[in-house]
Scaffold this motif. Sequence first.
Motif, PDB file in Angstrom:
ATOM      1  N   HIS A   6       0.830  -1.191   0.000  1.00 43.87           N
ATOM      2  CA  HIS A   6       0.000   0.000   0.000  1.00 43.87           C
ATOM      3  C   HIS A   6       0.869   1.247   0.000  1.00 43.87           C
ATOM      4  CE1 HIS A   6       0.488  -0.643   4.386  1.00 43.87           C
ATOM      5  NE2 HIS A   6       0.519   0.667   4.415  1.00 43.87           N
ATOM      6  N   VAL A   7       0.262   2.336  -0.412  1.00 46.50           N
ATOM      7  CA  VAL A   7       0.939   3.621  -0.558  1.00 46.50           C
ATOM      8  C   VAL A   7       0.627   4.468   0.666  1.00 46.50           C
ATOM      9  CG1 VAL A   7       1.053   5.705  -1.972  1.00 46.50           C
ATOM     10  CG2 VAL A   7       0.810   3.487  -3.061  1.00 46.50           C
ATOM     11  N   GLU A   8       1.648   5.075   1.246  1.00 52.90           N
ATOM     12  CA  GLU A   8       1.471   5.970   2.384  1.00 52.90           C
ATOM     13  C   GLU A   8       2.035   7.339   2.035  1.00 52.90           C
ATOM     14  OE1 GLU A   8       3.377   4.466   5.843  1.00 52.90           O
ATOM     15  OE2 GLU A   8       1.892   2.894   6.148  1.00 52.90           O
ATOM     16  N   LEU A   9       1.288   8.364   2.413  1.00 52.37           N
ATOM     17  CA  LEU A   9       1.778   9.722   2.224  1.00 52.37           C
ATOM     18  C   LEU A   9       2.633  10.107   3.418  1.00 52.37           C
ATOM     19  CD1 LEU A   9      -1.407  11.478   0.868  1.00 52.37           C
ATOM     20  CD2 LEU A   9       0.618  10.862  -0.396  1.00 52.37           C
ATOM     21  N   GLY A  10       3.739  10.747   3.136  1.00 51.46           N
ATOM     22  CA  GLY A  10       4.634  11.189   4.200  1.00 51.46           C
ATOM     23  C   GLY A  10       4.088  12.402   4.927  1.00 51.46           C
ATOM     24  N   ARG A  77      -0.216   0.818  -6.568  1.00 51.57           N
ATOM     25  CA  ARG A  77       1.200   1.160  -6.429  1.00 51.57           C
ATOM     26  C   ARG A  77       1.664   2.182  -7.462  1.00 51.57           C
ATOM     27  NH1 ARG A  77       5.952  -2.818  -4.930  1.00 51.57           N
ATOM     28  NH2 ARG A  77       7.656  -1.373  -5.208  1.00 51.57           N
ATOM     29  N   ASN A  78       1.116   2.125  -8.669  1.00 48.52           N
ATOM     30  CA  ASN A  78       1.533   3.018  -9.746  1.00 48.52           C
ATOM     31  C   ASN A  78       1.028   4.434  -9.460  1.00 48.52           C
ATOM     32  OD1 ASN A  78       2.013   4.404 -12.125  1.00 48.52           O
ATOM     33  ND2 ASN A  78       1.415   2.684 -13.426  1.00 48.52           N
ATOM     34  N   GLN A  79       1.946   5.349  -9.235  1.00 46.93           N
ATOM     35  CA  GLN A  79       1.554   6.702  -8.859  1.00 46.93           C
ATOM     36  C   GLN A  79       0.978   7.504 -10.016  1.00 46.93           C
ATOM     37  OE1 GLN A  79       3.607   8.944  -5.906  1.00 46.93           O
ATOM     38  NE2 GLN A  79       5.066   7.268  -5.626  1.00 46.93           N
ATOM     39  N   ILE A 129       6.077   3.396  -0.393  1.00 45.66           N
ATOM     40  CA  ILE A 129       5.407   2.150  -0.728  1.00 45.66           C
ATOM     41  C   ILE A 129       5.743   1.179   0.406  1.00 45.66           C
ATOM     42  CG2 ILE A 129       5.130   0.338  -2.437  1.00 45.66           C
ATOM     43  CD1 ILE A 129       4.490   3.100  -3.552  1.00 45.66           C
ATOM     44  N   ARG A 130       4.729   0.658   1.085  1.00 51.48           N
ATOM     45  CA  ARG A 130       4.954  -0.165   2.275  1.00 51.48           C
ATOM     46  C   ARG A 130       4.213  -1.489   2.128  1.00 51.48           C
ATOM     47  NH1 ARG A 130       6.671   1.297   7.387  1.00 51.48           N
ATOM     48  NH2 ARG A 130       6.554   3.507   6.949  1.00 51.48           N
ATOM     49  N   ASN A 131       4.848  -2.543   2.614  1.00 48.41           N
ATOM     50  CA  ASN A 131       4.192  -3.844   2.713  1.00 48.41           C
ATOM     51  C   ASN A 131       3.487  -3.928   4.056  1.00 48.41           C
ATOM     52  OD1 ASN A 131       5.112  -4.784   0.251  1.00 48.41           O
ATOM     53  ND2 ASN A 131       7.004  -5.564   1.115  1.00 48.41           N
ATOM     54  N   ASP A 132       2.388  -4.634   4.117  1.00 46.98           N
ATOM     55  CA  ASP A 132       1.654  -4.765   5.371  1.00 46.98           C
ATOM     56  C   ASP A 132       2.368  -5.674   6.368  1.00 46.98           C
ATOM     57  OD1 ASP A 132      -0.341  -3.037   4.744  1.00 46.98           O
ATOM     58  OD2 ASP A 132      -1.718  -4.573   4.023  1.00 46.98           O
ATOM     59  N   ALA A 136      10.538  -2.601   5.594  1.00 43.59           N
ATOM     60  CA  ALA A 136      10.959  -1.208   5.475  1.00 43.59           C
ATOM     61  C   ALA A 136      10.296  -0.551   4.275  1.00 43.59           C
ATOM     62  CB  ALA A 136      12.474  -1.130   5.337  1.00 43.59           C
ATOM     63  N   PRO A 137       9.903   0.715   4.407  1.00 47.79           N
ATOM     64  CA  PRO A 137       9.256   1.389   3.285  1.00 47.79           C
ATOM     65  C   PRO A 137      10.226   1.654   2.145  1.00 47.79           C
ATOM     66  CG  PRO A 137       9.621   2.930   5.067  1.00 47.79           C
ATOM     67  CD  PRO A 137      10.034   1.586   5.569  1.00 47.79           C
ATOM     68  N   ALA A 138       9.702   1.544   0.955  1.00 51.01           N
ATOM     69  CA  ALA A 138      10.482   1.865  -0.244  1.00 51.01           C
ATOM     70  C   ALA A 138      10.019   3.226  -0.741  1.00 51.01           C
ATOM     71  CB  ALA A 138      10.260   0.801  -1.319  1.00 51.01           C
ATOM     72  N   PRO A 139      10.948   4.049  -1.235  1.00 52.44           N
ATOM     73  CA  PRO A 139      10.512   5.344  -1.773  1.00 52.44           C
ATOM     74  C   PRO A 139       9.593   5.132  -2.958  1.00 52.44           C
ATOM     75  CG  PRO A 139      12.865   4.991  -2.137  1.00 52.44           C
ATOM     76  CD  PRO A 139      12.375   3.835  -1.343  1.00 52.44           C
ATOM     77  N   GLY A 140       8.700   6.092  -3.172  1.00 50.51           N
ATOM     78  CA  GLY A 140       7.763   6.001  -4.291  1.00 50.51           C
ATOM     79  C   GLY A 140       8.493   5.934  -5.608  1.00 50.51           C
ATOM     80  N   VAL A 141       8.110   5.002  -6.438  1.00 56.87           N
ATOM     81  CA  VAL A 141       8.787   4.780  -7.710  1.00 56.87           C
ATOM     82  C   VAL A 141       7.864   5.170  -8.827  1.00 56.87           C
ATOM     83  CG1 VAL A 141      10.012   3.122  -9.118  1.00 56.87           C
ATOM     84  CG2 VAL A 141       9.965   2.819  -6.680  1.00 56.87           C
TER      85      VAL A 141
END
Length: 141
Positions: A6-10, A77-79, A129-132, A136-141
Amino acid sequence: MSRPVHVELGPGAIWTGILVTHVSFCLLLSLETLFLPPSALGAGSLFLAALMFGAIPAAVIGWALGLPLAAALRPVRNQWWHVGAFALLGGIMTMPFGVFEDPPMPLATIAMIPAAAQGRFSVWRLVRIRNDDGAAPAPGV
């Protein structure tokens, strides 16, 4: 078993998106004065008036519509889909005010579509981008 992504906003992403959308919309809307008679309101005056008087409605509408849309798009996931969805929401939201007004002001709707897309695009780097499963979060790609 892998959990969904899932996508999380900073932090500050919502406010940044609202601010960029509001300023972009005011700039694009003030370009409408290029099509008005020379004696009408100038572009600078319209920009400042829209910026001042539209700040509170922009914040309220940005929170009221942007957060539910962002929550609905969390599994995507695709922004680029996010940017397109916000552009579509901006166009739908302003259509009653721009197209169905008397007299019609289609430039208001036309200005909101790229402004909303630019607002979402401006927070691209603030997205994680985070896994449930707690990875560790990955930067948005």
